[in-house]
Write an enzyme that holds these catalytic residues in place. Structure first.
Site, PDB file in Angstrom:
ATOM      1  N   ARG A 262       4.608 -21.578 -22.502  1.00 43.47           N
ATOM      2  CA  ARG A 262       3.223 -21.469 -22.981  1.00 43.47           C
ATOM      3  C   ARG A 262       3.063 -20.253 -23.873  1.00 43.47           C
ATOM      4  NH1 ARG A 262      -0.212 -23.075 -17.473  1.00 43.47           N
ATOM      5  NH2 ARG A 262       1.004 -24.985 -17.093  1.00 43.47           N
ATOM      6  N   ARG A 277       1.772 -13.854 -15.551  1.00 45.39           N
ATOM      7  CA  ARG A 277       1.513 -14.638 -16.757  1.00 45.39           C
ATOM      8  C   ARG A 277       2.645 -14.443 -17.759  1.00 45.39           C
ATOM      9  NH1 ARG A 277      -3.321 -16.824 -18.148  1.00 45.39           N
ATOM     10  NH2 ARG A 277      -4.280 -15.621 -16.483  1.00 45.39           N
ATOM     11  N   ARG A 390       5.203 -17.136  -9.551  1.00 41.84           N
ATOM     12  CA  ARG A 390       4.092 -16.542  -8.818  1.00 41.84           C
ATOM     13  C   ARG A 390       4.369 -16.527  -7.318  1.00 41.84           C
ATOM     14  NH1 ARG A 390      -1.563 -18.233 -11.960  1.00 41.84           N
ATOM     15  NH2 ARG A 390      -0.928 -17.274 -13.941  1.00 41.84           N
TER      16      ARG A 390
END
Length: 424
Positions: A262, A277, A390
RNA sequence: GGAGAGGUGGCCGAGUGGCCGAAGGCGGCCGCUUGCUAAGCGGCAGAGGGUCAAAAGCCCUCCGAGGGUUCGAAUCCCUCCCUCUCCGCCA
């Protein structure tokens, strides 16, 4: 994609639902209605001209066989053809514009979804587990990881820039163990394990809703016109694109481990530190393709399947129902699962479980033949089970000890073949 | 990358300019028949859309995608995509 039939029949209902997401959206419905009625008007005319052409062309065939002269008729058809070509141009122009608008309209929120503007209006559904008490100040995962030599941010930046991290040694092993653990668990629950391509065509991304609207968020290989997948949801859900399934084929349960890519455009400054992230992260995904009557109960069980991973890892979490304003583009209803991060003293998203109803199916043209022989769109669901990076971060934080070492969760010990992670 | 073959309905497969949206087979559905899950006989059924309150009916589009030739294209021409075979390269 929304059902054009529904927009025509109940425009006010559609607008009302969309406005709970964003006040600007109902305007688009007016555009759709406008274009749709113009399109149909032209189509009616176009079709009668085509019918006339077809009829006359056939006549020419008959007359020729009888040896009659057909020149006058031929001339007529030639003229018709010109008219038709002009109308066809007009038609495809409008159709193109209509499609363009339609593809950028998000799904309708389910009636049960709480109305709200953003994150703050999400509703907590349940909590599981107790946040651990520490006798010391819990450190953030990036500190723990760096000290242990298992997260190397400097090397990640050197190779690829910000939001890339090198995971090493026991960290890499732990991550691999997590992947195996999750896949094994889901396979036992009846999901078929899949290894899909990580590069896909644009149509595939249109199918699940990432394109055309979110081009900016994707990595694209221009030479080959392929995109790196932002989630395994994309290839898994599209596995049956364009197909008409048998009713007894449903439900289909799929799981896959893939990296996700991403660009994180527009998230500058958010979660700069750590591995929350990243431009590339690993995820185990769950996808269900189901009969429309069952999709909401399937959403509950899919969410439960994702929760199970956290339960077995003994990580405290809560489940949050997204409000209308926070809902993703393709989703009708979404539960986020948030895991406890001691250093931040809050819950952070680790899974997002959605029912997209027939929104994606309509874009992909994935249907099934029901018992009465009618072709209907399937419902599609997806959820993370879980975001692996995560999960690793959550383990580092929740299982940390004062001396900087980290305990390995019980269920992973056979996978990693270690009980404690200490500096290497 | 080079050479060749091919892409037709759920599947297989015929179809080289006009009653072809497509023979035939398999599979499916519905009847009937036969004392059994088998076989036989008859029938139904591609997808999307327009018109209509709705159904029926009528009409349009679709034979990998997009252009072109023609009064008329699954059929002829061009471009692209995909699949397969052989060669090359390669984990």
């Amino acid at each position: 994609m929304l059902d054009i039939e529904l927009i025509r029949r109940k425009p006010d209902f559609v607008k009302e639902r969309l406005s709970t997401r964003d006040r600007e959206l109902p305007k688009l419905i007016d555009d759709v209605l406008e274009l749709d009625s113009r399109k149909r008007k032209i189509l009616t005319e176009l079709e009668s001209l085509r019918a006339e052409r077809n009829r006359k062309s056939k006549e020419i065939g008959f007359y020729r066989k009888e040896g009659r002269d057909t020149q006058a008729l031929e001339e007529e058809v030639r003229k018709l053809k010109l008219k038709i070509e002009k109308l066809e141009e007009e038609f495809s122009d409008i159709e193109e514009r209509l499609k363009e608008v339609l593809l950028r309209i998000p799904n309708l929120p389910h009636e049960s979804v709480p109305v709200g503007e953003n994150e703050e209006d999400n509703v907590e559904i349940r909590r599981w587990g107790e946040p651990p008490e520490f006798m010391f100040k819990p450190r953030p995962h990036w500190e723990i990881g760096e000290k242990l030599g298992i997260l190397d941010f400097a090397k990640g930046a050197k190779l690829s820039g910000s939001r890339f991290t090198v995971v090493r040694g026991m960290g890499a092993r732990l991550e691999r163990a997590l992947v195996n653990f999750m896949l094994d668990l889901h396979r036992e629950k009846g999901y078929q394990e899949v290894i899909p391509p990580h590069l896909v065509r644009p149509e595939v991304l249109i199918g699940t809703g990432q394109l055309p609207k979110f081009e900016e968020d994707l990595y694209r290989c221009e030479r080959d016109n392929l995109y790196l997948i932002p989630t395994a949801e994309v290839p898994l859900t599209n596995l049956y694109r364009g197909e008409i399934l048998k009713e007894e084929d449903l439900p289909i349960y799929l799981t896959a481990y893939t990296p996700c890519y991403r660009r994180e455009a527009g998230s500058h400054g958010k979660d700069i530190r750590g591995i929350i992230r990243q431009h590339q992260f690993n995820k185990v995904e769950l996808v269900k393709i189901v009969h429309p009557d069952t999709s909401y109960s399937e959403l509950e069980s899919l969410t439960a399947d994702a929760e199970e991973v956290l339960k077995l890892l003994n990580l405290p979490y809560r489940v949050v129902e997204l409000c209308t304003g926070d809902l993703g583009f393709s989703a009708s209803k979404t539960y986020d699962i948030e895991v406890w991060f001691p250093s931040q003293n809050k819950y952070r998203e680790i899974s997002s479980c959605s029912n997209c109803e027939d929104f994606q199916a309509r874009r992909m043209k994935t249907r099934f033949k029901d018992s009465s022989g009618k072709n209907r769109f399937v419902h599609t669901l997806n959820g993370s089970g879980l975001a692996v990076g995560r999960t690793l971060a959550a383990i580092l934080e929740n299982y940390q000890r004062e001396d900087g070492t980290v305990e390995v969760p019980e269920v992973l010990r056979d996978y990693v073949k270690a009980d404690i992670i200490s500096p290497t």
